[in-house]
Design an enzyme around this catalytic site. Sequence first.
Site, short mmCIF file in Angstrom:
data_model
loop_
_atom_site.label_atom_id
_atom_site.label_comp_id
_atom_site.label_asym_id
_atom_site.label_seq_id
_atom_site.Cartn_x
_atom_site.Cartn_y
_atom_site.Cartn_z
N GLU A 1 0.79 -1.22 0.00
CA GLU A 1 0.00 0.00 0.00
C GLU A 1 0.83 1.28 0.00
OE1 GLU A 1 -2.58 -0.59 3.36
OE2 GLU A 1 -4.08 -1.62 2.14
N GLU B 1 7.01 -21.27 9.31
CA GLU B 1 7.46 -20.30 10.30
C GLU B 1 8.57 -20.84 11.19
OE1 GLU B 1 4.88 -20.43 14.28
OE2 GLU B 1 3.72 -19.73 12.56
#
Length: 310
Positions: free
Chosen positions: A87, A118
């Site tokens: 963004e 992870e």
Amino acid sequence: MTRARKSALPPTERLHPRTDDLDLLPVEAVVRRLHQEDLIALHAVREALPSIAAAARAVAEALHAGGRLLYVGAGTSGRLGVLDASECPPTFGVPATRVQAAIAGGRRALTRAVEGAEDDVAAGARAVRTFRATARDVVCGISASASTPYVRGALDEAREGGARTVLVCCNPPGPAMRADTVVLARTGPEVVAGSTRLKAGTATKLVLNAITTAAFVSLGHVYRGRMVDVRPTNTKLRARAVRMVAELTDLPPARAEALLQAAGDHVKLALAMHFTGLPAAQARRRLKDAGLRGLERPAAARAPRRRPTR
């Protein structure tokens, strides 16, 4: 589970003391309970404001020096980093290379869980090497648990390369998870135990918003509360760009649009041309030297004239 074992769990993994009856409640009550917890996320972010400001200053300094902000995370945390990075270019008019993100498990992890990703310390380190992070960059690890091995590997690799490091988390980090700046939003247990997509995710989103927005504001990408470096790539954004030029110059929309076109659709440059009365090339040089605040007319001159009362 014994009381001692409960207390050994990190806060975001503990059972919330007021949710044992959650599955018995009507939908309206569940929604109300979730909202109450969201307010706790807001408070947690407020308590972290000094460290958020420190992280934003570090990011601004890095970007000003030609460096980058590089997010690294897993699961929800990683997706939030990708979201914030994606963004920044349309909002602040910067190249996509200035704010980048890596997520454990790669691009497919954006839409589905990649089991075990992870836990890969080496993959986190590889992500930072792929970025080719240097001392000019800031590497921001995002880990609600403050213990994600992928993030730990990334921060360790970044530190070895001389990059500045930030950790955004919702649990206090242990000694193995080190960063120059730790932004800790203490959100506590979730309504659904361990589901950090809830208020921990909300707090993390707020923190990332604040870091990048404050950094880019300080670098001049926002003027009088407006995103003057926006790229008018669609109808809505073009209308917004014309509106900004009209509001900030007191020009009618048609003249504001003509000025914007003369500036190559760059709002900031259009404003500089108006403030200086110079053509694009010269106004761009003045803008670089002084910024919009240095070029704007005094407030009295900018204010629209009031019609005399009869």
